[in-house]
Each structure stands twice: as C-alpha cells, then as structure tokens.
Design an enzyme around this catalytic site. Structure first.
Site, PDB file in Angstrom:
ATOM      1  N   GLY A 210       0.830  -1.216   0.000  1.00  6.06           N
ATOM      2  CA  GLY A 210       0.000   0.000   0.000  1.00  6.06           C
ATOM      3  C   GLY A 210       0.859   1.258   0.000  1.00  6.06           C
ATOM      4  O   GLY A 210       0.484   2.290   0.564  1.00  6.06           O
TER       5      GLY A 210
ATOM      6  N   ASP B  87      -0.258  -7.485  -5.879  1.00  7.93           N
ATOM      7  CA  ASP B  87      -1.608  -7.720  -5.374  1.00  7.93           C
ATOM      8  C   ASP B  87      -1.447  -8.517  -4.079  1.00  7.93           C
ATOM      9  O   ASP B  87      -1.142  -9.708  -4.102  1.00  7.93           O
ATOM     10  CB  ASP B  87      -2.406  -8.526  -6.427  1.00  7.93           C
ATOM     11  CG  ASP B  87      -3.785  -8.913  -5.908  1.00  7.93           C
ATOM     12  OD1 ASP B  87      -4.102  -8.602  -4.731  1.00  7.93           O
ATOM     13  OD2 ASP B  87      -4.539  -9.538  -6.683  1.00  7.93           O
TER      14      ASP B  87
ATOM     15  N   TYR C 224     -14.885  -2.128   6.736  1.00  6.61           N
ATOM     16  CA  TYR C 224     -13.496  -1.749   7.045  1.00  6.61           C
ATOM     17  C   TYR C 224     -13.205  -1.971   8.537  1.00  6.61           C
ATOM     18  O   TYR C 224     -12.196  -2.579   8.906  1.00  6.61           O
ATOM     19  CB  TYR C 224     -13.324  -0.283   6.656  1.00  6.61           C
ATOM     20  CG  TYR C 224     -12.064   0.402   7.105  1.00  6.61           C
ATOM     21  CD1 TYR C 224     -10.817   0.040   6.601  1.00  6.61           C
ATOM     22  CD2 TYR C 224     -12.126   1.477   8.004  1.00  6.61           C
ATOM     23  CE1 TYR C 224      -9.658   0.717   6.992  1.00  6.61           C
ATOM     24  CE2 TYR C 224     -10.976   2.153   8.386  1.00  6.61           C
ATOM     25  CZ  TYR C 224      -9.756   1.777   7.889  1.00  6.61           C
ATOM     26  OH  TYR C 224      -8.616   2.448   8.268  1.00  6.61           O
TER      27      TYR C 224
END
Ligand code: AKB
Length: 316
Positions: free
Chosen positions: A8, A49, A139
């Site tokens: 990320g 990924d 989340y």
C-alpha cells in the site's frame, strides 16, 4: 541488516511512510509495493496484489525481507460499496502477510488499525483501549479482526506484530481516498484554492485526528520500542487531536477570513457518529512514551503554507 517490504505504498500514509523509511534505513533497503504501478517512484518498487499469497512470498524470498509494513487497505466509506472485495483486500492480504512472516522468519510486522474498530457501544469521549468492539463498517470489522489475528500470531508463534489504531490522518504530502475523515484534508485544499468547501459531515461531528508528522513518528516509535515494553498486541489507541468541521473551518478562517463552508451530510455521517470523539491513549504513552506535538492551529498553519507552495509550483 533490515530489509522492509511496504504494501500500500502509494496510499495516503504509505507514500509518506515509505519515504521516511527510505531516509532512515537507506533507499535500497525498502521495497515499496502497491496494486497500482508507480513509474515515477525513486527506489525499489514492485507492483503487488497483496491478496495473492505467492506474489508476496516471492518478493519476501527474493529480497530477503526482514520486516513488513502492511498498509494496503480499502477505507471506511469506499469499503461499504463491496463488502467481499473489502474483506479480501483488507483481511486476506493481512492473513497472507502473517503466514508468510511466520514461515519465512520475518522479525517484525506493522499493521495499521483504525478508530473504525469502535462502534456504537463505546463511550464516545475518551474512548478506552478495550471496550466492546462492534464496528459499524466492513473496514472496521476487517480491522478489528486483523487486530485479533495479529495478537494470535504473537501469542501462538511469537511473531512480533505491532499495531496502531490511527485516527483520521491529515497531511499535505498526499491525498486520502475513500475514508470518512477525508474531509479534514480536502477542506485545506478548498481553502487554498479559494473555493467554498462542501462538507459531507455535520458541523458538530467531532472526531479524533492526527497530523501526518505525528502519525509517522508514532509508527516509528512503536516499531523501535523494545519488545518487552509492548503490552498491547491487538492495537494501541493513539490520540493526536479532536475537532469537528466547524472548528477546523474556524481555524482556517483565521488564515483565510473569506473562506466559506456548506454542510451536506451524506451516508458518511452515520459512520462518523459511530466512532469516538476522543481517544484515551494512556497505554501508548506508558509503554513507549507517545506524546503528540501538533494541535489544530499548528497543523492548519503548516497545511496551508505547504499547500500554497505546492499549488504555486504547479502553476509555474
Ligand atoms: C477512514 O476515514 O476510513 C480512515 C480511518 C479513520 O481509518 N481515515
């Protein structure tokens, strides 16, 4: 020799943290990765990924990785659009990281959690470390589950997983995307661009926030702390400051007296209302000496000064 994989690394926090880690450990010791490519990146970048176990494993083996900072995630507001995708990206990827770390002798793992783990059953003011967690978003559910898995890997396998429950992070270096606290970054951009800001939360919605510099420093201080000092193996509460849209608007108006705001609350209002207004971070303070530096006024001054510089440069 420390070799760090950051997932990320293109994100709001990831991009700034990656740069800081490069400065601290040397550009060649940081492998930055993200789902999207980053052609202008200075240093070692891998398109990754993180839901794909073997892709992470390959990078870990080939680069003799010793630490992983796993920042890949979909945030609270965006995460509601597609629960299964959010769960996979947030939780499957972290499970991959934990398993690979266990099997390949990774020394430390950093896992960002969030104030989104809290739900409507908490005390909203000075929210303690261990209330009943009933997160109100996909989340939040994925983050609170990740905290428990991190704790399990520590207890069961001795894997040194460390984690912070970030408040909304506010910085000039990068833009957030898909979060409920994003308004507190976007408002500065509107102010500098001399535009009226349309706020998606009500004026009185107080939330915990933190300036990027404090958020990065907290992360490094936690990761540098002696192992025996870490008493929380789920995730540490972390406080910076707390304010509502009216208060940030007033802080900006001290610098831009003509700045204007309108309020049009949407679905994010409900998410924000389930979160704490302020955080009790006594464990972080006791265990590794956490102390925030920035408040709303000092942060606003820097945000506006830096964004003015950026927008000026962009027009040259
Ligand atoms: C969000 O708003 O979803 C994030 C967070 C508080 O974790 N910024």
């Amino acid at each position: 020799m420390i070799k760090i994989l950051v997932t990320g690394a293109r994100g709001q926090l990831g991009s700034v943290l990656t740069k800081t880690l490069q400065e601290k450990y040397g550009v060649h010791n940081i492998i930055a990765s993200d789902l999207l490519d980053n052609p202008n990146f200075i240093g070692h970048f891998e398109k990754l990924d993180a839901t794909d176990y073997s892709s992470i494993e390959e990078i870990v083996i080939n680069n003799e990785i010793t630490e992983i900072y796993h920042l890949a995630a979909i945030l609270s507001a965006k995460g509601e659009e597609n629960p299964l995708r959010t769960w996979n990206i947030n939780m499957k990827s972290f499970f991959n990281v934990l398993e690979i770390s266990r099997l390949h002798g990774i020394i430390k793992v950093f896992y960002p959690s969030s104030i989104a783990v809290f739900g409507n059953e908490i005390e909203h003011i000075n929210t303690p470390q261990n209330p009943n967690l009933t997160p109100a978003t996909v989340y939040g559910i994925s983050k609170s589950t990740g905290e428990i898995w991190g704790n399990y890997y520590y207890e069961k396998y001795g894997l040194d997983v460390r984690s912070l429950r970030y408040p909304g992070v506010i910085g000039y270096q990068s833009l957030p995307g898909g979060g409920t606290t994003d308004y507190a970054v976007n408002i500065y951009h509107s102010a500098v661009k001399k535009k009226v800001f349309n706020c998606f939360l009500e004026a009185s919605t107080t939330l915990p926030m933190i300036f990027m510099d404090d958020a990065i420093r907290a992360t490094l201080e936690l990761m540098d702390a002696p192992k025996e000092n870490i008493s929380v193996r789920t995730s540490y509460n972390l406080a910076g400051m707390s304010f509502n849209p009216r208060e940030i608007f007033e802080a900006i108006k001290k610098i831009y007296p003509n700045f204007e705001i309108s309020y049009n609350p949407d679905f994010r209002q409900e998410i924000a209302s389930s979160w704490p207004q302020s955080i009790n971070d006594i464990d972080a303070r006791k265990d590794w000496g956490w102390k925030p530096v920035f408040n709303l006024d000092t942060m606003s001054k820097i945000m506006i000064q830096k964004l003015e510089e950026q927008y000026k440069l962009a027009t040259i």
